[in-house]
Motif scaffolding. Structure first.
Motif, PDB file in Angstrom:
ATOM      1  N   ARG A  64      59.198   7.853  72.160  1.00  0.00           N
ATOM      2  CA  ARG A  64      58.312   7.037  72.129  1.00  0.00           C
ATOM      3  C   ARG A  64      57.612   7.198  70.689  1.00  0.00           C
ATOM      4  NH1 ARG A  64      53.252   8.512  75.924  1.00  0.00           N
ATOM      5  NH2 ARG A  64      52.283   7.088  74.225  1.00  0.00           N
ATOM      6  N   GLY A  65      57.462   5.856  70.045  1.00  0.00           N
ATOM      7  CA  GLY A  65      56.875   5.796  68.544  1.00  0.00           C
ATOM      8  C   GLY A  65      55.931   4.979  68.488  1.00  0.00           C
ATOM      9  N   VAL A  66      54.872   5.217  67.336  1.00  0.00           N
ATOM     10  CA  VAL A  66      53.659   4.593  66.885  1.00  0.00           C
ATOM     11  C   VAL A  66      53.901   4.402  65.583  1.00  0.00           C
ATOM     12  CG1 VAL A  66      51.122   4.654  66.954  1.00  0.00           C
ATOM     13  CG2 VAL A  66      52.295   5.414  69.085  1.00  0.00           C
ATOM     14  N   LEU A  67      54.015   3.065  65.023  1.00  0.00           N
ATOM     15  CA  LEU A  67      53.841   2.788  63.745  1.00  0.00           C
ATOM     16  C   LEU A  67      52.434   1.996  63.596  1.00  0.00           C
ATOM     17  CD1 LEU A  67      55.257   2.598  61.035  1.00  0.00           C
ATOM     18  CD2 LEU A  67      56.356   0.529  61.449  1.00  0.00           C
ATOM     19  N   GLY A  68      51.475   2.564  62.899  1.00  0.00           N
ATOM     20  CA  GLY A  68      50.068   1.961  62.699  1.00  0.00           C
ATOM     21  C   GLY A  68      50.030   1.921  61.306  1.00  0.00           C
ATOM     22  N   ARG A  69      49.940   0.481  60.890  1.00  0.00           N
ATOM     23  CA  ARG A  69      49.740   0.000  59.663  1.00  0.00           C
ATOM     24  C   ARG A  69      48.694  -0.911  59.715  1.00  0.00           C
ATOM     25  NH1 ARG A  69      52.154   3.971  58.792  1.00  0.00           N
ATOM     26  NH2 ARG A  69      53.861   4.609  57.348  1.00  0.00           N
ATOM     27  N   PRO A  70      48.318  -1.460  58.383  1.00  0.00           N
ATOM     28  CA  PRO A  70      46.945  -2.523  58.317  1.00  0.00           C
ATOM     29  C   PRO A  70      47.685  -3.852  58.793  1.00  0.00           C
ATOM     30  CG  PRO A  70      47.635  -1.736  56.136  1.00  0.00           C
ATOM     31  CD  PRO A  70      48.284  -0.888  57.094  1.00  0.00           C
ATOM     32  N   ARG A  71      46.842  -4.984  58.991  1.00  0.00           N
ATOM     33  CA  ARG A  71      47.290  -6.177  59.045  1.00  0.00           C
ATOM     34  C   ARG A  71      48.186  -6.768  57.780  1.00  0.00           C
ATOM     35  NH1 ARG A  71      45.614  -8.370  63.854  1.00  0.00           N
ATOM     36  NH2 ARG A  71      43.985  -7.213  64.857  1.00  0.00           N
ATOM     37  N   GLY A  72      49.485  -7.423  58.049  1.00  0.00           N
ATOM     38  CA  GLY A  72      50.009  -7.988  56.904  1.00  0.00           C
ATOM     39  C   GLY A  72      51.112  -6.967  55.971  1.00  0.00           C
ATOM     40  N   TRP A  73      51.075  -5.833  56.492  1.00  0.00           N
ATOM     41  CA  TRP A  73      51.821  -4.726  56.003  1.00  0.00           C
ATOM     42  C   TRP A  73      53.555  -5.211  56.376  1.00  0.00           C
ATOM     43  CZ3 TRP A  73      55.391  -1.217  58.418  1.00  0.00           C
ATOM     44  CH2 TRP A  73      56.046  -0.245  57.577  1.00  0.00           C
ATOM     45  N   LYS A  75      54.703  -5.040  59.619  1.00  0.00           N
ATOM     46  CA  LYS A  75      55.164  -4.443  60.919  1.00  0.00           C
ATOM     47  C   LYS A  75      56.166  -5.165  61.834  1.00  0.00           C
ATOM     48  CE  LYS A  75      50.955  -3.302  62.741  1.00  0.00           C
ATOM     49  NZ  LYS A  75      50.182  -3.968  61.708  1.00  0.00           N
ATOM     50  N   SER A  76      55.649  -6.696  61.757  1.00  0.00           N
ATOM     51  CA  SER A  76      56.453  -7.417  62.756  1.00  0.00           C
ATOM     52  C   SER A  76      57.876  -7.579  62.304  1.00  0.00           C
ATOM     53  CB  SER A  76      55.610  -8.959  62.830  1.00  0.00           C
ATOM     54  OG  SER A  76      54.552  -8.582  63.614  1.00  0.00           O
ATOM     55  N   PHE A 181      65.347  -0.869  74.921  1.00  0.00           N
ATOM     56  CA  PHE A 181      64.346  -0.560  73.825  1.00  0.00           C
ATOM     57  C   PHE A 181      63.186  -1.778  74.234  1.00  0.00           C
ATOM     58  CE2 PHE A 181      62.757  -2.289  70.002  1.00  0.00           C
ATOM     59  CZ  PHE A 181      62.478  -0.906  69.493  1.00  0.00           C
ATOM     60  N   ALA A 182      61.966  -1.227  73.749  1.00  0.00           N
ATOM     61  CA  ALA A 182      60.906  -2.248  74.008  1.00  0.00           C
ATOM     62  C   ALA A 182      59.742  -2.072  72.829  1.00  0.00           C
ATOM     63  CB  ALA A 182      60.231  -2.207  75.225  1.00  0.00           C
ATOM     64  N   VAL A 183      59.482  -3.177  72.380  1.00  0.00           N
ATOM     65  CA  VAL A 183      58.303  -3.119  71.342  1.00  0.00           C
ATOM     66  C   VAL A 183      56.944  -3.401  72.147  1.00  0.00           C
ATOM     67  CG1 VAL A 183      57.297  -4.478  69.550  1.00  0.00           C
ATOM     68  CG2 VAL A 183      59.762  -3.870  69.453  1.00  0.00           C
ATOM     69  N   LEU A 184      55.853  -2.717  71.858  1.00  0.00           N
ATOM     70  CA  LEU A 184      54.678  -2.724  72.309  1.00  0.00           C
ATOM     71  C   LEU A 184      53.730  -3.161  71.295  1.00  0.00           C
ATOM     72  CD1 LEU A 184      56.154  -0.954  74.369  1.00  0.00           C
ATOM     73  CD2 LEU A 184      53.899   0.113  74.951  1.00  0.00           C
ATOM     74  N   ASP A 185      53.497  -4.550  71.022  1.00  0.00           N
ATOM     75  CA  ASP A 185      52.897  -5.226  69.841  1.00  0.00           C
ATOM     76  C   ASP A 185      51.470  -5.119  70.045  1.00  0.00           C
ATOM     77  OD1 ASP A 185      53.057  -6.221  67.354  1.00  0.00           O
ATOM     78  OD2 ASP A 185      53.313  -8.184  67.837  1.00  0.00           O
ATOM     79  N   PRO A 218      50.456  -0.651  66.383  1.00  0.00           N
ATOM     80  CA  PRO A 218      49.070  -1.044  66.499  1.00  0.00           C
ATOM     81  C   PRO A 218      48.344  -1.300  65.242  1.00  0.00           C
ATOM     82  CG  PRO A 218      49.294   1.369  67.032  1.00  0.00           C
ATOM     83  CD  PRO A 218      50.716   0.589  66.791  1.00  0.00           C
ATOM     84  N   ASN A 219      47.187  -1.975  65.229  1.00  0.00           N
ATOM     85  CA  ASN A 219      46.523  -1.799  64.164  1.00  0.00           C
ATOM     86  C   ASN A 219      45.381  -0.684  64.487  1.00  0.00           C
ATOM     87  OD1 ASN A 219      46.883  -5.165  64.227  1.00  0.00           O
ATOM     88  ND2 ASN A 219      47.293  -4.274  62.289  1.00  0.00           N
ATOM     89  N   ALA A 220      44.394  -0.435  63.519  1.00  0.00           N
ATOM     90  CA  ALA A 220      43.318   0.562  64.113  1.00  0.00           C
ATOM     91  C   ALA A 220      42.768   0.300  65.322  1.00  0.00           C
ATOM     92  CB  ALA A 220      42.555   0.916  62.947  1.00  0.00           C
ATOM     93  N   PHE A 221      42.657   1.151  66.114  1.00  0.00           N
ATOM     94  CA  PHE A 221      41.696   0.925  67.548  1.00  0.00           C
ATOM     95  C   PHE A 221      40.387   1.249  67.549  1.00  0.00           C
ATOM     96  CE2 PHE A 221      43.712   5.379  68.004  1.00  0.00           C
ATOM     97  CZ  PHE A 221      42.601   5.969  68.151  1.00  0.00           C
TER      98      PHE A 221
END
Length: 554
Positions: A64-73, A75-76, A181-185, A218-221
């Motif tokens: 499992r992985g989590v890549l948390g960055r701000p909008r526009g960084w 990620k997509s 593999f699955a992306v959880l956007d 994710p962005n910040a929750f």
């Protein structure tokens, strides 16, 4: 042949092969003509970690992985590239080569590749799905590497019945789809009410059955919403605090420093450069690497203008652009406020004058026992530190769990041996017998007493108006900087779990909802420790040296 590191401390990874495949095969999105997709250095570093291998078994290190960055960084596009390489590239460990270096092979050599990009709405799925289609445009070299590739509007047909697809939480067929593999956007938006939590659980289960992986972006929750992103953060915390047997989560979340001043341009720019990293465009290049790499695509001046727009919500800006996990509307202390008081440079020394706060477990909620917490506070500088937090382990190991009174008692006695404990306040609920024994053993040594008859026991008849005052005292000390702490994960989690519930005389601390499994016991233990420190200072047990002189506080 076994793994042979080329330098000391090296970790085997398929990331180098993955990066070579990505840059050789995929087109960069948002370009009129073909341009190869080249990740930023920061993105390369993530890929190297994500595809790390166990040097003994040769298997993927993380499931499992989590890549948390701000909008526009970015990620997509990065996740789109990873989805493409998972569908067609060398991501499956296939042993070591003659030099002892890892070798990868495509999923198609093992099983039919099935890759999913998931979100909780059609609009969100387009965030990652649109870059996939652009990366696989007709002139991209991937079509020369993978014959029979057919990108469609809603799915990509891969050779040998393989498939890439976008789905939402309303998908009925997800349970039977064993994606490799699955992306959880945007997993901060995946909450129980929209089916996101159930979808995440199902997708992880599907991946586990075929040896696959899932990656969140994710962005910040917002704490307290019960989102998938929040649950993953809690899992990461459990790993750090030793409460989880499984450590197969790569958690990569970065946010602006908590002291970032959103009203000061220089401070705000500095904070944004941290949260946006290599993707930020500025004259000095990126922040994270030396020598500087090429500036990225995010114009920080534009972000500052957006943040300072009067119509922009401040908390939303902190979440969207600083990537700060802040707080729910009824939070006792916000994430940035608490993080700003971490001081890892303060070392406890034998003989330091300290006070203790203790909150013990009293029962179970939905099968989960309350936590038991012992928190210390140094009188001289108001430094809170975690001595012990006993919590029910996750999974089968936690069935029927209760804190071991012998372990707790040993921690209390070791505290008295290690430091000069001058005060010890404890909530007696559920621990009356043990507290009575501590009072008999240590009561005469305590200079700060709850009462003369019961020197350790506080609020024996429950929490009253005075407790509301004690809770607010610690909050103010945290916000103003009078209090510092050691950043211990359990204490941090309990403090940030605490919610304010107003009473006729103020407010008390509660969980987000009555049946919540998230604990706040360490927060109350900290409140008692801080109250004991306040009483010590009022009695002339001052900040300096322990000479007993009355200290006049400004």
């Amino acid at each position: 042949m076994p793994w042979k590191p080329s330098v000391d401390g090296e970790i085997p990874t398929l990331g180098y092969e993955v990066l070579d495949w990505i840059t050789a095969a995929l087109a960069a999105p948002d370009h009129a003509d073909y341009v190869p997709f080249v990740p930023y250095r920061e993105q390369e570093d993530f890929i190297l970690r994500w595809y790390a291998l166990d040097p003994d078994t040769g298997r993927r290190r993380y499931s499992r992985g989590v890549l948390g960055r701000p909008r526009g960084w970015g990620k997509s596009p990065l996740l789109a590239a990873i989805a493409c390489v998972e569908a067609m590239g060398p991501v499956v460990p296939d042993g070591w080569d003659a030099a002892g270096q890892p070798v990868g092979t495509p999923w198609s050599r093992v099983r039919t590749p099935w890759v999913q990009l998931a979100a909780v709405s059609e609009e969100q799925t387009r965030n990652t799905w649109a870059p996939v289609l652009e990366m696989l445009r007709a002139e991209a070299p991937v079509h020369d590497l993978v014959r029979g590739l057919e990108p469609m509007e809603s799915f990509v047909a891969l050779p040998n019945r393989g498939r890439m697809e976008s789905i939402t939480s309303s998908a009925r067929t997800v349970k039977g789809a064993r994606a490799v593999f699955a992306v959880l956007d945007q997993s901060e938006e995946w909450v129980p009410s929209n089916g996101g939590v159930k979808l995440a659980t199902t997708m992880r289960s599907n991946a586990a059955k075929v040896g696959g992986t899932t990656l969140e972006s994710p962005n910040a929750f917002i704490p307290g919403e019960g989102s998938v992103a929040e649950e993953s953060a809690a899992f990461h915390d459990a790993i750090l605090s030793g409460r989880s047997r499984d450590d197969g989560l790569l958690y990569d979340h970065r946010e602006s420093p908590p002291e970032t001043d959103m009203t000061d341009r220089e401070s705000l720019i500095a904070g944004l450069r941290v949260s946006y990293g290599d993707s930020s465009a500025h004259p000095g290049g990126c922040v994270l690497h030396t020598p500087p790499c090429s500036p990225g695509h995010v114009e920080l001046d534009r972000l500052v203008a957006t943040i300072w727009d009067p119509a922009q919500d401040v908390q939303q800006s902190r979440s969207d652009f600083l990537n700060q996990i802040t707080h729910a509307s009824d939070a006792w202390v916000s994430g940035p406020e608490w993080a700003a008081r971490v001081d890892l440079g303060r070392a406890l020394a034998p003989g330091d004058r300290v006070v203790l706060g203790f909150d013990g477990s009293r029962g179970r909620v939905r099968g989960k026992a309350d936590a038991t917490a012992l928190i210390g506070c140094r009188i001289a500088d108001g430094y809170l530190f975690e001595i012990g937090v006993w919590e029910q382990p996750a999974g089968p190991a936690g069935k029927g769990w209760m804190p071991n009174p012998l372990e707790v008692d040993r921690a209390v006695r070791e505290a008295f041996e290690s430091w000069r404990v001058v005060g010890f306040y404890a909530d007696p609920s559920g621990w009356t017998e043990h507290i009575a024994k501590w009072e008999a053993a240590f009561g005469k040594r305590l200079r700060v007493k709850a009462t003369q008859g019961a020197p350790i026991t506080v609020w024996p008849r429950g929490k009253d108006a005075r407790v509301c005052h004690y809770v607010e005292q610690l909050r103010v000390a945290i916000v103003t900087g009078e209090c510092a702490h050691d950043g211990a994960p359990s204490l941090t989690r309990h403090v940030l779990n605490a919610r304010k519930r107003h009473t006729r005389t103020g407010y008390l601390l509660y969980k987000a909802y009555p049946d919540s499994p998230e604990k706040i016991d360490a927060a109350y233990a900290a409140v008692m420790a801080w109250k004991a420190r306040t009483d010590a200072l009022s009695q002339g047990i001052g900040r300096g040296g322990g000479n007993g002189k009355v200290l006049v506080l400004s």
